[in-house]
Design a protein around this motif. Sequence first.
Motif, mmCIF file in Angstrom:
data_model
loop_
_atom_site.group_PDB
_atom_site.id
_atom_site.type_symbol
_atom_site.label_atom_id
_atom_site.label_comp_id
_atom_site.label_asym_id
_atom_site.label_seq_id
_atom_site.Cartn_x
_atom_site.Cartn_y
_atom_site.Cartn_z
ATOM 1 N N GLU A 64 0.852 -1.198 0.000
ATOM 2 C CA GLU A 64 0.000 0.000 0.000
ATOM 3 C C GLU A 64 0.883 1.240 0.000
ATOM 4 O O GLU A 64 2.002 1.222 0.513
ATOM 5 N N TRP A 65 0.382 2.315 -0.606
ATOM 6 C CA TRP A 65 1.174 3.532 -0.747
ATOM 7 C C TRP A 65 0.313 4.779 -0.894
ATOM 8 O O TRP A 65 0.823 5.883 -1.071
ATOM 9 N N GLU A 66 -0.997 4.645 -0.782
ATOM 10 C CA GLU A 66 -1.900 5.750 -1.092
ATOM 11 C C GLU A 66 -1.666 6.984 -0.228
ATOM 12 O O GLU A 66 -1.890 8.113 -0.667
ATOM 13 N N ASP A 67 -1.219 6.828 1.023
ATOM 14 C CA ASP A 67 -1.047 7.980 1.914
ATOM 15 C C ASP A 67 0.355 8.575 1.855
ATOM 16 O O ASP A 67 0.732 9.406 2.689
ATOM 17 N N GLY A 68 1.142 8.149 0.850
ATOM 18 C CA GLY A 68 2.497 8.673 0.732
ATOM 19 C C GLY A 68 3.522 7.882 1.510
ATOM 20 O O GLY A 68 4.713 8.220 1.486
ATOM 21 N N TRP A 69 3.080 6.826 2.197
ATOM 22 C CA TRP A 69 3.986 5.948 2.919
ATOM 23 C C TRP A 69 3.841 4.538 2.372
ATOM 24 O O TRP A 69 2.730 4.073 2.116
ATOM 25 N N VAL A 70 4.961 3.880 2.172
ATOM 26 C CA VAL A 70 4.955 2.540 1.585
ATOM 27 C C VAL A 70 4.991 1.509 2.706
ATOM 28 O O VAL A 70 5.814 1.582 3.618
ATOM 29 N N ARG A 71 4.083 0.517 2.616
ATOM 30 C CA ARG A 71 4.071 -0.605 3.549
ATOM 31 C C ARG A 71 3.938 -1.884 2.738
ATOM 32 O O ARG A 71 3.153 -1.938 1.789
ATOM 33 N N VAL A 72 4.704 -2.878 3.086
ATOM 34 C CA VAL A 72 4.680 -4.162 2.386
ATOM 35 C C VAL A 72 4.549 -5.266 3.430
ATOM 36 O O VAL A 72 5.319 -5.310 4.393
#
Length: 684
Positions: free
Chosen positions: A400-408
């Motif tokens: 996910e990356w929609e809020d400007g932060w990447v999480r995997v």
Amino acid sequence: MAAPRGVERLLNVIMTIGSRRRVTRETLFRVIPEYAESASADAAERLFERDKAEIRALGLDLRTETDPWDESIVHYRIARGAGELAALDLTPAEYTVLLAASRAWDDASAGGPARRVRAKLLSLGQEADPDLVRRTPQGAVESLPVLTPLLEAVSAGRAVTFRYRAASGAATERRVEPWIVGVHDGAWYVLGHDLDREAPRLFRASRIESYPRVKGVATVTPPADLDLASAVNGAGAGASENADAVLDLAPYKALILRDRVGASVDAPRIELPDCSRAEARRHVLGASRWAALAQPTAWREEIAAICAHIARRHARPVDPAEVEQGAVRPRTAIRTPSTSTDHLSRLISEAAYVHDRGEAELAAMAAEFGITEKQLIDDLQVLFVCGDLGTGWQDLIEAEWEDGWVRVRNAEALQGPLRLSAPEVTALLAGLAALDGAGGEEKGVIASARAKLCAALGQEGQDDAEHSASTAPAPASEHASAPRASRVDRIVARIQEALAAGEPVALRYSPPDRPGTSVRRLRPLRLESSTGRAYLRAIDLDVAASAAGSAAAERTFRTDRIVEILDPEAGAGAGAEAAPQEAPNLTGETRGSQAGTAETEAWLRLEPAAAWIAEAFDAAEIRDLPDGEGVLARIERPVRSALVDAVMEAAGAAELLVPDGLRGEIAQLARDAAARHGASEPLG
């Protein structure tokens, strides 16, 4: 942009194998769609063999194990244990300089090893030292697409063929067994055995005009005493007498020569012990404004004759038609497309990067990997549709990356470092060589990082019952820079301290084409390194105070021309010339001499011995003259003083045709130099 199907398939294979302790071949052939849908069992087998090779090329340790109870069952696993991974053990400082080295490449034209190495470093899970980041110079290394197959040929012990254009301008096909692919003075060279000439030969990589192709296994054993620097320095030199050369120098000039022998910055005379005739000639002619050879007498007479020849050649009238001769040589355009291995390295490294940190800011992460935010989002979308297919489609990677932060999440199988291959290590060594010119406090860190990379070169291999290959002699990265003099190290260290503290500095600078020195008051912006030389990019505070803004006051200073660092308050008279000490006939000052950029383009006639000038100044156009007489080279807006020095250093093999003003400057400089050396013949 969707990834090629091959990238998704390989990522699914890696996830499926890496998510469990081990997996059988039968399971893989059943759950990976491309294997299951193959036209035949043999087709699936061939595809799987190619995938295994690519996975190993990534730096993942894919192991093959036979079931101890049933030898017909083969298991696969990816080694991840602490005792199994052979990752580089780097300190934060070493990691920081290696990251800087990886950024010395131009990604647009670099080959696979250079593109992959930055991503692999970022997969190590380490953090760079922020203070060291500010102090470490920005290096630049020649980036050529032909390097990938050459580096791989050295590692694999293969012969290659390529089209090569010699200094004479002739282009021929060459068959070569490369021994060393390395960097000397910022340029790449290939040293190897020429199969057609049956002898060792040296090739400048920038003159290779076709993508090297593998043609068989290497058969000639490399000599034990291979040394690229010696090969480059000795190329074409032939036998040369040696003697103790004595040079007269203007104060504060020829600082590199002074540092080499430990002489003071204002010593009127220095001695170069056991110097070759060719080397002395090159040093004196390249610094002909400020240097004169005193001894040996025979060498002095030779230099006088060369300078007289240059003066006469540049005093004659030039017919405008001379610039229109010859056929325009097409510019070589060799591009290496990104491979699935390049893309996969980045995808896996991105997953490992986020996993180690929990989350990462999108913009900052894109900058770290040297890609755009859109490219990063495209990569995340590829990760999103891949995963462990052994448990069903529900076990995919979550990104996910929609809020400007990447999480995997769900990507633990991609955690951990990717091993560096021998070509990738060589690419890093070349990047480190690009940082050597600056030195300073980082010299020790660069040296320790280089030692660890060299130690890693011989550690490749597979623990695989099906795949075993002997490791060929590893490529060596050579750099010709001798240890920098302590004076320059102290200067660079002071600049680095000012960079870290954000403070101004005052320095005494020796202009390349004017006598004496000037005092400059500067705010350092960064250190840069290119082709073995270090530069300080800074804002001239006195110019900025009188100009429209700081951008107009940005200047570049070669660190080896900085005489000393002064107290910042010493800049009150910035720009004023310091009077040179008395040095009769050595100022070499020419009428209208300027160190700046020429207002117009320059055209030169270059004989084969001076072909290096076109390469050094990145000629915009080259015209081949008939009958192998050399070339015409067009150089756009060259630095005047550097071009004048290059023409003099070419010892008569180069003639500047236009602009006329610069041509007259060379003629006058050559007349003065000939007179200083006692020319006995008319100078024209």
